[in-house]
Design an enzyme around this catalytic site. Structure first.
Site, PDB file in Angstrom:
ATOM      1  N   ASN A  28      12.510   3.138  -1.689  1.00 16.20           N
ATOM      2  CA  ASN A  28      11.692   2.071  -1.117  1.00 16.20           C
ATOM      3  C   ASN A  28      12.476   1.235  -0.115  1.00 16.20           C
ATOM      4  OD1 ASN A  28       9.707   3.028  -2.708  1.00 16.20           O
ATOM      5  ND2 ASN A  28       9.845   1.430  -4.266  1.00 16.20           N
ATOM      6  N   ASP A  60      11.223  -1.901   0.630  1.00 22.37           N
ATOM      7  CA  ASP A  60      10.605  -3.229   0.522  1.00 22.37           C
ATOM      8  C   ASP A  60      11.508  -4.325  -0.033  1.00 22.37           C
ATOM      9  OD1 ASP A  60      10.633  -2.725  -2.282  1.00 22.37           O
ATOM     10  OD2 ASP A  60       8.632  -1.862  -2.215  1.00 22.37           O
ATOM     11  N   PRO A 107       0.805  -1.221   0.000  1.00 25.12           N
ATOM     12  CA  PRO A 107       0.000   0.000   0.000  1.00 25.12           C
ATOM     13  C   PRO A 107       0.835   1.265   0.000  1.00 25.12           C
ATOM     14  CG  PRO A 107      -0.171  -1.161   2.107  1.00 25.12           C
ATOM     15  CD  PRO A 107       0.685  -1.998   1.226  1.00 25.12           C
ATOM     16  N   ASP A 108       0.298   2.276  -0.631  1.00 22.69           N
ATOM     17  CA  ASP A 108       0.858   3.614  -0.489  1.00 22.69           C
ATOM     18  C   ASP A 108       0.327   4.099   0.850  1.00 22.69           C
ATOM     19  OD1 ASP A 108       1.108   6.305  -0.336  1.00 22.69           O
ATOM     20  OD2 ASP A 108       0.562   6.694  -2.423  1.00 22.69           O
ATOM     21  N   PHE A 109       1.169   4.034   1.843  1.00 23.25           N
ATOM     22  CA  PHE A 109       0.707   4.234   3.214  1.00 23.25           C
ATOM     23  C   PHE A 109       0.116   5.604   3.470  1.00 23.25           C
ATOM     24  CE2 PHE A 109       4.393   1.220   3.871  1.00 23.25           C
ATOM     25  CZ  PHE A 109       3.572   0.118   3.770  1.00 23.25           C
ATOM     26  N   ARG A 110       0.566   6.560   2.665  1.00 24.70           N
ATOM     27  CA  ARG A 110       0.204   7.934   2.958  1.00 24.70           C
ATOM     28  C   ARG A 110      -1.145   8.339   2.369  1.00 24.70           C
ATOM     29  NH1 ARG A 110       0.968  11.428  -0.411  1.00 24.70           N
ATOM     30  NH2 ARG A 110       2.440  10.131  -1.542  1.00 24.70           N
ATOM     31  N   HIS A 148      16.567   5.484   1.892  1.00 26.43           N
ATOM     32  CA  HIS A 148      15.897   5.533   3.190  1.00 26.43           C
ATOM     33  C   HIS A 148      16.061   4.218   3.944  1.00 26.43           C
ATOM     34  CE1 HIS A 148      13.176   8.822   1.233  1.00 26.43           C
ATOM     35  NE2 HIS A 148      14.401   9.239   1.452  1.00 26.43           N
TER      36      HIS A 148
HETATM   37  P1  CNA Z   1       4.923   9.009  -3.138  1.00 25.25           P
HETATM   38  O1  CNA Z   1       5.149  10.387  -2.669  1.00 25.25           O
HETATM   39  O2  CNA Z   1       3.765   8.242  -2.584  1.00 25.25           O
HETATM   40  O3  CNA Z   1       4.772   9.107  -4.737  1.00 25.25           O
HETATM   41  C1  CNA Z   1       4.468   7.999  -5.503  1.00 25.25           C
HETATM   42  C2  CNA Z   1       4.421   8.448  -6.953  1.00 25.25           C
HETATM   43  O4  CNA Z   1       4.235   7.313  -7.739  1.00 25.25           O
HETATM   44  C3  CNA Z   1       3.297   9.426  -7.258  1.00 25.25           C
HETATM   45  O5  CNA Z   1       3.765  10.427  -8.136  1.00 25.25           O
HETATM   46  C4  CNA Z   1       2.251   8.546  -7.923  1.00 25.25           C
HETATM   47  O6  CNA Z   1       1.488   9.240  -8.874  1.00 25.25           O
HETATM   48  C5  CNA Z   1       3.138   7.525  -8.602  1.00 25.25           C
HETATM   49  N1  CNA Z   1       2.527   6.229  -8.772  1.00 25.25           N
HETATM   50  C6  CNA Z   1       1.833   5.497  -7.868  1.00 25.25           C
HETATM   51  N2  CNA Z   1       1.501   4.319  -8.390  1.00 25.25           N
HETATM   52  C7  CNA Z   1       1.999   4.303  -9.655  1.00 25.25           C
HETATM   53  C8  CNA Z   1       1.996   3.359 -10.700  1.00 25.25           C
HETATM   54  N3  CNA Z   1       1.410   2.160 -10.578  1.00 25.25           N
HETATM   55  N4  CNA Z   1       2.581   3.692 -11.870  1.00 25.25           N
HETATM   56  C9  CNA Z   1       3.183   4.898 -12.028  1.00 25.25           C
HETATM   57  N5  CNA Z   1       3.225   5.829 -11.062  1.00 25.25           N
HETATM   58  C10 CNA Z   1       2.652   5.525  -9.890  1.00 25.25           C
HETATM   59  O7  CNA Z   1       6.181   8.063  -2.974  1.00 25.25           O
HETATM   60  P2  CNA Z   1       7.719   8.443  -2.993  1.00 25.25           P
HETATM   61  O8  CNA Z   1       8.465   7.171  -3.036  1.00 25.25           O
HETATM   62  O9  CNA Z   1       8.025   9.497  -3.980  1.00 25.25           O
HETATM   63  O10 CNA Z   1       7.806   9.071  -1.535  1.00 25.25           O
HETATM   64  C11 CNA Z   1       8.809   8.885  -0.785  1.00 25.25           C
HETATM   65  C12 CNA Z   1       8.547   7.940   0.405  1.00 25.25           C
HETATM   66  C13 CNA Z   1       7.477   6.909   0.260  1.00 25.25           C
HETATM   67  C14 CNA Z   1       9.797   7.169   0.542  1.00 25.25           C
HETATM   68  O11 CNA Z   1      10.385   7.525   1.735  1.00 25.25           O
HETATM   69  C15 CNA Z   1       9.415   5.690   0.558  1.00 25.25           C
HETATM   70  O12 CNA Z   1      10.198   4.989   1.479  1.00 25.25           O
HETATM   71  C16 CNA Z   1       8.016   5.673   0.981  1.00 25.25           C
HETATM   72  N6  CNA Z   1       7.234   4.436   0.711  1.00 25.25           N
HETATM   73  C17 CNA Z   1       7.854   3.299   0.347  1.00 25.25           C
HETATM   74  C18 CNA Z   1       7.140   2.155   0.121  1.00 25.25           C
HETATM   75  C19 CNA Z   1       7.834   0.907  -0.282  1.00 25.25           C
HETATM   76  O13 CNA Z   1       8.938   0.639   0.171  1.00 25.25           O
HETATM   77  N7  CNA Z   1       7.233   0.138  -1.163  1.00 25.25           N
HETATM   78  C20 CNA Z   1       5.754   2.167   0.237  1.00 25.25           C
HETATM   79  C21 CNA Z   1       5.121   3.357   0.627  1.00 25.25           C
HETATM   80  C22 CNA Z   1       5.891   4.483   0.871  1.00 25.25           C
END
Ligand code: CNA
Length: 409
Positions: free
Chosen positions: A127, A129, A53-56, A146
């Site tokens: 990420n 993960d 999940p996008d936690f935020r 991170h």
């Molecule tokens: P963010 O700020 O949530 O941005 C995500 C970006 O990806 C946005 O611009 C979305 O529009 C775009 N997006 C989402 N899904 C898709 C998709 N399927 N295809 C194309 N684009 C997509 O996340 P960032 O990584 O920029 O923010 C930084 C944080 C979020 C970091 O510190 C991460 O560690 C943290 N995070 C990590 C995880 C993980 O490890 N999987 C999960 C959730 C948050």
């Protein structure tokens, strides 16, 4: 250095390196062998289709759920001071997110394909993960800005802790303790109050050597990571594969935008390069093992993304609910210590054990479940302002400027 103007480049400006600012021109460049040092920069968006999940975001509501569970503030799960007092909530979350439960996406496999072709200079990921690793990207190619679950150590004496043991502890929902000093052990994810990994700073200027920069699945709002695409040379092509335009990419003479889902974007790019079959074959190899190292069946990739997110939220909510009911007194203790009644503005000033003072000005109690640190915007980029980086106020301004840039386009 790359042009960070946020308005799209004028049509009349000719590209300096590519034959055009199109996917086809980019593929032509990649096939020509001229792109032999590619830097890739990624974020949460490349893992959403894996079911993480996008936690935020308000849609998933994960952090709204954490907040509802009476954590003193949602971010406490990733706060080193809180962890010292009460590590259980973090370990409940780790139980859910520990590597091995999710399958890498085809976008992760695309990065692996670049590596196999000898084209990957470095992958910078935000990420935690470890899905790049699971897709087969080598440790020495990855900068986890991170941190991640890939390594773990004692928070007191910094002794590394064996991976097999932490896996077992996490699976059994036990808190691991250091064999040397009995201190708490935690995965090397960057928490509030902790420094970013030295490897990030050591490699921060590497994009200057790149002949292609690929940015995928990130909002480019967290500093200093967000500055990396701007480290490329002016003539270096930059491609953004993302749902939305971010970080001023599209303003450079050789910027290419592939907007939309990143899995679809990498497939289109691979097809244009004539690599689609190879990519699909690599991805096919990432199908979860029948049994994990722990001897239990691996979680099968969910058919439906919403279903997967709901499951995750429900499981996590239940886990943390159980944990918190067992450790209520801890929470009260930390709440009284961390948020003095007199603080009024909700500002929490922390000093990490490493002596780096981190100021996180955030109304925790009104965070709306927004976990801005490792998992969200306007994080502790902010934190990371340590290492002589910009002040929090500056970070906010640059984040706001980036946002403004996005809004303009
Ligand atoms: P963010 O700020 O949530 O941005 C995500 C970006 O990806 C946005 O611009 C979305 O529009 C775009 N997006 C989402 N899904 C898709 C998709 N399927 N295809 C194309 N684009 C997509 O996340 P960032 O990584 O920029 O923010 C930084 C944080 C979020 C970091 O510190 C991460 O560690 C943290 N995070 C990590 C995880 C993980 O490890 N999987 C999960 C959730 C948050």
């Amino acid at each position: 250095m790359g042009n960070e103007e946020s308005s799209p480049v004028d049509e009349s400006v000719l590209p300096r390196t590519l034959s055009g600012r199109t996917l086809e021109a980019l593929a032509e460049y990649m096939k020509s062998g001229k792109a032999s040092k590619i830097v890739v920069m990624t974020g949460a968006g490349i893992s959403t289709s894996a079911g993480i999940p996008d936690f935020r975001s308000p849609e998933t509501g994960l952090y709204a759920n954490l907040a509802r569970l009476n954590l003193p503030y949602a971010e406490a799960v990733f706060d080193i001071a809180y962890f010292r007092e009460n590590p259980e909530p973090f370990y409940a979350l780790a139980h859910e997110l520990y590597p091995g439960k999710f399958r890498p996406t085809i976008t992760h496999s695309f990065i692996r394909l670049l590596q196999d072709k000898g084209l990957l200079l470095k992958l910078f990921t935000q990420n935690i993960d470890c899905l790049e690793r699971e897709a087969g990207v080598d440790d020495d190619k990855i900068i986890e800005a991170h941190g991640s679950f890939a390594r773990q150590s004692c928070i007191d004496c910094n002794q590394p802790y064996p991976e097999e043991e932490i896996k077992r502890h996490i699976e059994n929902k036990e808190i691991p303790r250091c064999h040397h000093c009995k201190g708490l052990v935690k995965p090397e994810i960057v928490f509030f109050g902790e420094k970013m990994p030295a490897t990030f700073f050591q490699n921060q200027s590497l994009p200057m050597q790149a002949d292609l920069c690929i940015v995928m699945g990130t909002s480019l709002t967290v500093q200093p990571f967000a500055s990396l695409p701007g480290m490329t040379r002016e003539q270096t092509p930059r491609v953004l594969i993302n749902k939305e335009r971010v970080g001023g990419i599209g303003s450079g003479s050789d910027d290419v935008l592939i907007l939309g889902d990143c899995d679809e974007g990498v497939k289109r790019l691979a097809e244009a390069c004539g690599w689609l079959e190879e990519l699909e074959a690599l991805w096919a190899k990432t199908v979860p093992k029948v049994a994990t190292d722990l001897g239990k069946p691996a979680e099968v990739v969910k058919k439906d993304k919403d279903e997967a997110l709901d499951d995750e939220i429900n499981k996590l909510t239940k886990e943390i609910d159980e944990t918190l009911s067992l450790s209520k007194w801890h929470e009260e203790k930390v709440r009284s210590e961390a948020i003095p009644a007199s603080s009024g503005n909700g500002t929490l000033n922390k000093a990490s054990g490493s002596g780096i003072a981190v100021s996180v000005a955030r109304p925790h109690e009104n965070s709306g479940g927004n976990l801005d640190h490792v998992y969200g915007k306007q994080t502790t980029a902010q934190t990371l302002a340590s290492e002589g980086l910009a002040s929090e106020e500056n970070e906010k301004q640059s984040g706001a400027a980036a946002q403004e840039g996005d809004n303009k386009n």
